[in-house]
Structure formats: structure tokens, C-alpha cells
Design an enzyme around this catalytic site. Structure first.
Site, PDB file in Angstrom:
ATOM      1  N   THR A  47       0.819  -1.213   0.000  1.00 34.96           N
ATOM      2  CA  THR A  47       0.000   0.000   0.000  1.00 34.96           C
ATOM      3  C   THR A  47       0.852   1.261   0.000  1.00 34.96           C
ATOM      4  OG1 THR A  47      -1.806   1.172   1.089  1.00 34.96           O
ATOM      5  CG2 THR A  47      -0.272   0.033   2.533  1.00 34.96           C
ATOM      6  N   ARG A  48       0.260   2.335  -0.550  1.00 36.44           N
ATOM      7  CA  ARG A  48       0.907   3.646  -0.494  1.00 36.44           C
ATOM      8  C   ARG A  48      -0.038   4.663   0.145  1.00 36.44           C
ATOM      9  NH1 ARG A  48      -1.788   5.085  -5.565  1.00 36.44           N
ATOM     10  NH2 ARG A  48      -1.722   7.267  -4.971  1.00 36.44           N
ATOM     11  N   HIS A  91      -7.564   2.268   5.868  1.00 38.73           N
ATOM     12  CA  HIS A  91      -8.903   2.545   6.399  1.00 38.73           C
ATOM     13  C   HIS A  91      -9.620   1.205   6.582  1.00 38.73           C
ATOM     14  CE1 HIS A  91      -8.033   6.704   5.756  1.00 38.73           C
ATOM     15  NE2 HIS A  91      -7.844   6.512   4.460  1.00 38.73           N
ATOM     16  N   ARG A 108      -8.089  -3.574  -6.858  1.00 39.65           N
ATOM     17  CA  ARG A 108      -8.522  -2.828  -8.038  1.00 39.65           C
ATOM     18  C   ARG A 108      -7.482  -1.750  -8.351  1.00 39.65           C
ATOM     19  NH1 ARG A 108     -10.891   1.754  -9.417  1.00 39.65           N
ATOM     20  NH2 ARG A 108     -12.476   1.701 -11.043  1.00 39.65           N
ATOM     21  N   HIS A 136      -9.585  -1.438   3.759  1.00 37.30           N
ATOM     22  CA  HIS A 136      -8.324  -2.158   3.597  1.00 37.30           C
ATOM     23  C   HIS A 136      -8.181  -3.225   4.670  1.00 37.30           C
ATOM     24  CE1 HIS A 136      -7.508   2.022   2.106  1.00 37.30           C
ATOM     25  NE2 HIS A 136      -7.301   1.288   1.021  1.00 37.30           N
TER      26      HIS A 136
END
Ligand code: PPS
Length: 568
Positions: free
Chosen positions: A194-195, A199, A288, A202
Site C-alpha cells: 500500500t501507499r 482505512h 482494483r 483495507h
């Protein structure tokens, strides 16, 4: 097939003793000061994160990677890892020569034997690797406007790891992670790349992925370089730490990856999967629009949102990692629960907040509901992104000499000072040339240097909550864009084109310079004997003909109000 081989992976470092000797010898070599992106690449080359690469790509490997995602020997490798340098530096070298690679403070991190030196076809690289030669893509912009003109290739000998002063305990090399998994007896581990801050969506996705793969979970965020405009990694890591106790500690680990992302969508996903395999993972989550760069210059997505999953699926066997794919997660109000968008029970109410909407709410100090994120995360985000009317910003005037930039900038400064609240600094073209850039002339190179200096000062002012007003000619669009990027990391950038025509400027000729330029007594004069790129889409265009200064400055104030930068 996916049973991990957790044996140590080859690194490019020499032993401690050899490194001490090599460091002294390398002091005599020609050295290259690595850019921030190259430091990230070098770290992963040296620690085995980019295994099987043994250095920066040779020309043959580069050509093959660009063309078919494979090294010249056929090994899958989707991303060109190249050492770009300016022509002037490359000209100093001979093939076969060793050079020292230094960090930005001059510490020697490695040496490299330059076996290859070539001028790449950047347009082709953009088309093949990033899907389009479109500078709206951050990596294509980097390629054309930041990367040097020449690439160097050759094997690297590692002397020491780049130094990090932040979150040391959370950084693991591939071999450290492999050792940890061995120690914990973790045979299956799924990585979440992740970058962004984590939340609830996730969290649900990671829970489901771990359940589906019956695996332990590695939260593996990128802290090297991400997409310009992303939440900075200091804030993000504090956010990750804040939600870590929501996860079962016996089966979850948080580790930071010093990767410089390219936002290359499908190719990037394959690259990420290879890097995770090198870190000892067995499973990798691809959601996605993995590593998506946003919209192209036509306002369309660069990649199909599920193209990354498709490409990883095709190569997962060869990579040796299993993909856990997910559709977008959305909140279903009636169930008070998250679902993948294709599993939402019929007729139910779906809620979602996009990244853009979240940023807007943060900017404007609006509510962020509990179903969307964790209170600790929201508090952390609010701390680093105060509402817009409290943030710093830059107003950047551009236009011909004598167009009225300085006069309007001065009037704007006074109006803003009258309003109060934030310190205001005026960086006027003439004044900067006296104080910051007195040694510079008007060649393209010198003008760019001048504007980059102005941009640097303005970005520091913006970062610290002040208002910077800049008023140089700034004739080159690429330089203006670079300054915009520097500043937008910290606050808003308002480009104002003072569009007074050349004829009108020449008619006014307030300093008598146009006359001298026409007579050839001043060389390289903007508009007469030097170019000016008209801004294509500035935030504001001011027509000064038949409009007084006060009205022009007021138009800027109205624009600032509409952007939420000053309270109405
Ligand atoms: S640049 O291109 O942005 O670096 O130029 P800038 O720093 O704004 O400096 C512009 C002022 O320098 C004077 N001047 C010239 N301008 C353009 N071309 C040439 N060759 C030149 N030589 C001197 C000119 O007075 C500019 O001031 P302004 O305020 O724009 O009229």
C-alpha cells in the site's frame, strides 16, 4: 508450488572488512551522487529485493525488459532499473571504469563497474513500459523531465545500506524477513502492498485475504517514493501503527519497503510480486487498479482497473507467488459490513468515499464517518492536513517582462497582509536576481536554475504555512510544472498568467529594455529573441489591458477564496 524457500537470498554486499577497504579505495574514484529514486533502487538491488539483478541494467537487458518484460536471458523482469545521468557526467567515463555511488550527503554506498553507456529512446520506453508517452503519467514525466539523458549499466558492489533515521525497527531486508518467517514458523504469508493510509475497507480486505489463503499477514507499505501528492510516509506509518492493534499480533507483521514506485499498473504489479517473492512471501494481494497513476491527459484511466490482476495471474507460476485478487471493497449500510463490490447483496445501500473525496473532506474540515476509517487514523490525518484556509500556498505569476507581474504581485501582497493570518513573502523576478541569483544570465539553463531556486524557497515557505508570491518571467512550461510539483507536496499552487500581449509590453517599455533588445543590445530577450511558452491551463489568466492593478489583484483574491485558501 508455493511452499516458501526461506533460504537466504543473494545480496550484493561485500563483507564488513572488505567494505572498509573498498570505501577507502572508492574515495579515489569518480563519483556519482545518487538521486532519491536511485538510492531506493540501489538499496533493493543490494539487499536482494531486486534479485536476480546484479546491478543497474545493461543495454541488452534494458532493451529486452522494455520490449518484452524479460532480461536478455529470458528471466521475467518488468521494470527497467537504470542509472540515469547527465551527458556531461557520462562523457567523463570510459567503459569498464569503476565509479563510486554516493548518497546525498556524500557517503559511499557502493561501487559500480560501468559496462554499458547509452542514450535511451525515452519515448519508446514510455510507450512500452508505461503504456503511453503521456506526461500526465508521473513516471513518464520523470523520464522526460527529471531523468538524465544517458543510462549507465553494470554490476554493483555493495558497501553499506543507505542510512535511515526514521522507523528503523520497522524496516526489514528480504533476508531479515525470511529469517523472521523461519523463526516464527510462518510457512504461508500474504503481503499487502500500500501507499495509502489504512482505512476500514483495507482492513477488511487484508482479513479476508489472510483467511482465504489461510496465511499470516505482512502489511508491507511503500515508504520510498510513491505518487506525487500522496500522504507523506511519516504520517502513514503513524497511521499504520495506530491500527496495528486491530490485527491479531500472532499472525500479523508490519514492515516498511523502501521502494520507489513508478505507478506502472500491470507491469508494476508483476514487479511488486517479484519483490515480495524475494522477501519470502507466498501470497500477494492485488486489488482494483493496482499502482494506478490516475488519469491521462485526455482524462481517461491509463489502465483497465483489473489489467494488473490479469498480468499477475498470467505470470504467478513463474514468479512463484500466488495472487489473492480482490474487487473493490464497499460498505453495505444495511449489513454494517464491507463486501467486495461483486458480492453486495441485491437492493442494499452501498457507501464509499473515494481518495479525492477524502482529501476534500480533510481540506475543508468536514466529517469523516466512523464506518469509513478509524478515529486514530482520522486524527493523524487531520494533524498533518489542516484545513486549506490554514495551509500555506504559492501564487506564481508568469508573463512577459513589463506585463505587470510585479505591480500586481505587490498589490496582492498588501491585500493579503491587510487580511492577516499568514506571513507573506514576495519573490519578485528582479529582486530574486539581485539577492539569490546575481551570478545568473538568461540562457535556458540559467533561467531554469533561477526558477528552481524561486520554487525551492516558495516550497519551504508553503511547507511552513506561509504565503509565497513569485513574479518571474518563468518562460518554460516544463520548469513551471516542476516547480508546481515541488510545491504541491506541501500546499496549493496557483499559477497566474499575466497575459499582456508582447505588443502592449513593448509599447509600454517601462524599463526601455525592449528598445535595446530590438537593437540587439540585449541578447536572449524573452518574446524578442528568446521563447515564452504560453501557459495552457493556469488557475487564472489576467488580462491587464484596460483593467487596473487593483482589479487584477482582487481577481486573484477571489480565486483564492474559491479554492478555500482564504476564508471568505
Ligand atoms: S526568468 O526568465 O524567469 O529567469 O527571468 P526573471 O528572473 O523574471 O528576470 C526578468 C527580469 O530581468 C530583466 N531582463 C530580462 N528579461 C528577459 N530576458 C532578458 N534577456 C533580460 N535581461 C534582463 C527584465 O527586467 C525582467 O524584469 P521584469 O520584471 O520581468 O520586467
Amino acid at each position: 508450488m508455493y511452499t516458501p524457500n526461506l533460504a537466504p537470498i543473494p545480496e550484493l554486499y561485500v563483507s564488513y572488512e572488505s567494505a572498509q577497504k573498498l570505501k577507502i579505495e572508492a574515495g579515489q574514484l569518480i563519483s556519482w551522487d545518487l538521486t532519491p529514486r536511485q538510492i531506493c533502487d540501489l538499496e533493493l538491488l543490494m539487499n536482494g529485493g531486486f534479485n536476480p539483478l546484479k546491478g543497474f541494467l545493461s543495454e541488452a537487458d534494458y532493451d529486452s525488459v522494455v520490449d518484452k518484460m524479460r532480461l536478455a536471458d529470458g528471466t521475467l523482469w518488468p521494470m527497467p532499473i537504470t542509472l540515469d545521468v547527465p551527458e556531461a557526467f557520462a562523457d567523463k567515463l570510459e567503459e569498464g571504469q569503476d565509479i563510486a555511488l554516493r548518497d546525498q550527503e556524500g557517503v559511499i554506498l557502493a561501487t559500480m563497474t560501468v559496462t554499458d553507456r547509452w542514450v535511451p529512446n525515452k519515448a519508446l520506453e514510455a510507450e512500452k513500459v508505461f503504456g503511453a508517452d503521456d506526461q500526465a503519467h508521473p513516471a513518464v514525466n520523470y523520464l522526460h523531465n527529471k531523468a538524465g539523458a544517458v543510462y549507465l549499466g553494470g554490476p554493483v558492489t555493495g558497501i553499506q545500506q543507505p542510512v535511515h533515521y526514521d522507523f528503523k525497527a520497522r524496516r526489514d531486508t528480504p533476508n531479515e524477513l525470511r529469517a523472521l518467517f523461519r523463526k516464527l514458523g510462518w510457512r504461508k504469508v500474504v503481503a499487502f502492498q500500500t501507499r495509502n493510509p489504512l482505512h476500514r475497507a483495507h482492513q477488511e480486505l487484508t482479513f479476508r485475504a489472510a483467511r482465504e489463503a489461510q496465511a499470516n499477514l505482512l502489511i508491507h507499505p511503500v515508504v520510498g517514493m510513491t505518487k506525487p501528492g500522496d500522504v507523506d510516509h511519516f504520517t502513514r506509518v503513524r497511521c499504520y501503527e495506530a491500527v496495528l492493534d486491530q490485527y491479531p499480533s500472532a499472525t500479523t507483521h508490519l514492515s516498511l519497503l523502501n521502494l520507489a514506485m513508478r505507478m506502472a499498473g500491470p507491469r508494476e504489479a508483476v514487479w511488486h510480486a517479484l519483490i515480495r517473492r524475494n522477501h519470502g512471501l507466498t501470497h500477494f494481494i492485488v486489488g482494483r487498479d493496482h499502482a494506478g497513476p490516475g488519469k491521462n491527459s485526455q482524462g481517461k484511466d491509463f489502465y483497465d482497473p483489473y489489467a494488473a490482476q490479469e498480468l499477475v495471474r498470467q505470470h504467478q507460476k513463474e514468479i512463484g507467488i500466488e495472487m489473492v485478487d480482490f474487487k473493490q471493497m464497499v460498505y453495505v449500510q444495511e449489513k454494517a459490513q464491507y463486501f467486495p463490490v461483486d458480492e453486495v447483496p441485491e437492493g442494499s445501500t452501498v457507501l464509499d468515499i473515494s481518495g479525492t473525496e477524502l482529501r476534500r473532506r480533510l481540506r475543508e474540515g468536514l466529517e469523516i464517518p466512523d464506518w469509513f476509517s478509524f478515529p486514530e487514523v482520522v486524527t493523524e490525518l487531520r494533524r498533518t492536513s489542516p484545513r486549506r484556509s490554514k495551509q500555506g500556498f504559492t501564487v506564481f505569476f508568469t508573463g512577459f517582462s513589463g506585463s505587470g507581474k510585479s505591480t500586481i504581485a505587490n498589490a496582492l501582497m498588501i491585500k493579503l497582509m491587510e487580511m492577516g493570518g499568514r506571513p507573506v513573502t514576495l519573490l519578485d523576478g528582479d529582486v530574486v536576481r539581485k539577492n539569490l541569483s546575481s551570478e545568473l544570465g538568461f540562457s535556458k539553463e540559467h533561467r531554469d536554475l533561477n526558477i528552481r531556486r524561486i520554487g525551492y524557497v516558495a516550497s519551504e515557505i508553503t511547507k511552513n504555512g506561509g504565503i509565497a508570491i513569485c513574479a518571474p518571467i518563468a518562460p518554460y512550461a516544463t520548469t513551471r510544472r516542476a516547480v508546481r510539483e515541488d510545491i504541491e507536496q506541501f500546499g496549493a499552487f496557483l499559477e497566474v498568467h499575466v497575459s499582456t500581449s508582447l505588443e502592449e509590453c513593448e509599447r509600454r517599455d517601462r524599463k526601455g529594455l525592449y528598445k535595446l533588445a530590438r537593437e540587439g543590445k540585449i541578447k536572449e530577450f524573452t518574446g524578442i529573441s528568446d521563447p515564452y511558452d504560453i501557459p495552457e491551463s493556469p488557475e487564472l489568466r489576467l488580462d491587464t489591458e484596460n483593467v487596473d492593478v487593483d482589479t487584477c489583484a482582487h481577481q486573484v483574491i477571489l480565486k483564492l477564496e474559491s479554492m478555500g485558501l482564504i476564508a471568505g
